[in-house]
Design an enzyme around this catalytic site. Structure first.
Site, PDB file in Angstrom:
ATOM      1  N   TYR A 295      -5.710  -0.251  48.319  1.00 45.15           N
ATOM      2  CA  TYR A 295      -5.306  -0.409  46.883  1.00 45.15           C
ATOM      3  C   TYR A 295      -4.436   0.441  46.337  1.00 45.15           C
ATOM      4  CZ  TYR A 295      -9.298  -3.326  47.831  1.00 45.15           C
ATOM      5  OH  TYR A 295     -10.224  -4.609  48.637  1.00 45.15           O
TER       6      TYR A 295
ATOM      7  N   GLY B  82     -16.864  -4.415  51.215  1.00 41.57           N
ATOM      8  CA  GLY B  82     -17.319  -3.709  50.347  1.00 41.57           C
ATOM      9  C   GLY B  82     -17.851  -2.231  50.796  1.00 41.57           C
TER      10      GLY B  82
ATOM     11  N   CYS C 293       6.726   7.044  31.640  1.00 43.23           N
ATOM     12  CA  CYS C 293       6.830   7.175  30.141  1.00 43.23           C
ATOM     13  C   CYS C 293       5.483   6.736  29.453  1.00 43.23           C
ATOM     14  CB  CYS C 293       8.078   6.585  29.367  1.00 43.23           C
ATOM     15  SG  CYS C 293       9.549   7.353  30.030  1.00 43.23           S
TER      16      CYS C 293
ATOM     17  N   ARG D 126      -5.023   3.758  40.100  1.00 46.08           N
ATOM     18  CA  ARG D 126      -6.403   3.503  40.349  1.00 46.08           C
ATOM     19  C   ARG D 126      -7.101   4.410  39.326  1.00 46.08           C
ATOM     20  NH1 ARG D 126      -9.463   4.205  44.170  1.00 46.08           N
ATOM     21  NH2 ARG D 126     -10.765   2.564  43.626  1.00 46.08           N
TER      22      ARG D 126
END
Ligand code: LLP
Length: 431
Positions: A390, A247, A360, A329
């Protein structure tokens, strides 16, 4: 520039000492680019500062959910670190890359019986069991095989890391782990200690992702080490491993702080050694599980600009040839990114626009309120920085858009680590 592997050479964006415009010309658009040297350097920061602070038994586990393909596991193997895996797919990829599976830690809050059997077939070293049911399921499969499986127990220490909700996991009401506060953590410890086919190696916690507040790990370590002491006093059990999860945050924009991870690990280890002394317990072998901070700043995404739309009095749009399929994200978390016109770095950025993709869907936005040069036009190249974590890992084929290749740069030379998907790849499983 937000990272040291980025340079402005006469208005052109160089990444890992390579001209980004040349890369797009050589490998096509859009493109993920990764800096192998930076991935290794990031791994070494963890490896070396953990060894220096905590001693030789300590080891980082690369959280491969951040970016998973064969080459990454080869690099982790060469750098001598462990990995965190969360699915059969990640286990398969790591095994095929020749990763030593005894250094793999199998996460997930819901391992199916098939997952457990699969991971045991592949010789995964550790299971991180989430709750009592999982301890039972691992015991059952290990008993059937007549083996003893090493596990860690995932506990929730009750810490709010002040990060965004979707990635905050250490609080008591989390879907992950068993809470110390409610007594469930102690109950599963007793359960695991009573299982003949389980070797309880220690405990795990993960408080959240993109963490900048430096005391978060110290608070987590205090709760976990106190729990370890309590288990020693009450059950005579001395945990040999403590895994504090992943983290540390990374810089997506200039507004994000710079953190010195080696220094952070230095203070964390000093704090933990002192606390262990006070508690009268031995320092366990420490694990950390960095994902984002290993790969994020080692990556960027290159796109070609398509239409530039000016809606007078309202808004401007710059469309690119990728979008939420390669970087979901912003759509998911409103994540901030730095966007640059890769060949116009010396022009004033006076054109405020939304950079959008080609799906779309109105929510297909890479970034809003981006300032680009007013001359921005079709076929210009845009670079979105810090996309190594990610992005590829969370890419989709929505709208049957093919996934991008990953081009890795090693010592100034590019090579393809993941091929570009083709429409034929997309119909491979269609009957
Ligand atoms: N260990 C565990 C148990 C985790 O759940 C995670 C991330 C990590 C380690 C690695 O954390 P990192 O060092 O990468 O922050 N998709 C989200 C991130 C989800 C993170 C989930 N767990 C995003 O794009 O921000």
């Amino acid at each position: 520039m937000i990272a040291t592997n980025l340079e402005n050479r006469n208005g052109k964006l160089f990444f890992a000492r390579t001209d980004t415009a040349e890369l797009i010309r050589a490998f096509g658009s859009p493109l993920y680019v990764m800096d192998e040297g930076r991935i290794r350097a990031n791994m070494r920061i963890y490896r070396d500062s953990m060894a220096a602070g905590f001693g030789g038994g300590a080891m980082p586990l690369y959280a491969s959910k951040a970016l998973s393909f064969k080459r990454i596991y080869e690099i982790a193997r060469e750098e001598g670190i462990g990995i965190d895996v969360v699915s059969q797919g990640e286990i398969h990829t790591a095994e095929r890359a020749g990763f030593p599976m005894e250094k793999a830690y199998f996460h997930s809050n819901n391992k199916t019986d098939e997952d457990i059997a699969y991971a045991m077939d592949k010789g995964v070293g550790y299971f991180v069991a989430d709750c009592g049911e999982e301890v039972d399921a691992v015991e059952k499969e290990a008993a059937r095989r007549g083996m003893r499986q090493k596990i860690l127990l995932r506990l929730t220490p009750g810490i709010d890391p002040h990060t965004y909700e979707a990635v905050s996991t250490g609080k008591v009401d989390s879907k992950f782990g068993s809470a110390i506060e409610t007594g469930q953590a102690e109950a599963i410890t007793e359960k695991a200690l009573g299982c003949p086919h389980i070797e309880l190696a220690g405990f795990h916690c993960h408080v959240g992702s993109q963490v900048f507040v430096s005391d978060v790990y110290m608070r987590a370590a205090r709760v976990m080490l106190t729990f370890i002491k309590n288990m020693k006093d009450r059950h005579g059990y001395a945990a040999s491993e403590l895994d504090l999860g992943g983290g540390y945050g990374v810089r997506y924009t200039e507004a994000d702080p710079v953190i010195d991870i080696a220094k952070q690990i230095g203070s964390l280890s000093a704090f933990m050694k002192e606390l262990c002394g006070e508690l009268g317990i031995a320092l366990p072998s420490v694990r950390l599980e960095p994902g984002r901070s290993i790969v994020a700043d080692a990556g960027l995404t290159l796109y070609r600009v398509g239409s530039v739309k000016r809606i007078p009095g309202y808004k401007n749009y710059v469309s690119v040839d990728g979008g939420m399929t390669d970087n979901p994200r912003y759509a998911l978390y409103r994540s901030r990114y730095t966007v640059l016109a890769a060949e116009k770095l010396d022009e004033k950025e006076t054109f405020v626009c939304s950079v959008v993709g080609r799906c779309c869907e109105s929510g297909d936005i890479i970034q809003e309120n981006v300032s680009l040069p007013a001359s921005i036009a079709r076929n210009d190249i845009l670079a979105v920085l810090t996309t190594g974590a990610y992005n590829y890992a969370m890419a989709s084929n929505y709208n049957r858009i093919c996934r991008l290749p990953v081009v890795m740069i090693k010592d100034g030379s590019p090579y393809v680590a993941v091929r570009r998907e083709t429409p034929d790849d997309l119909i491979r499983n269609d009957l």
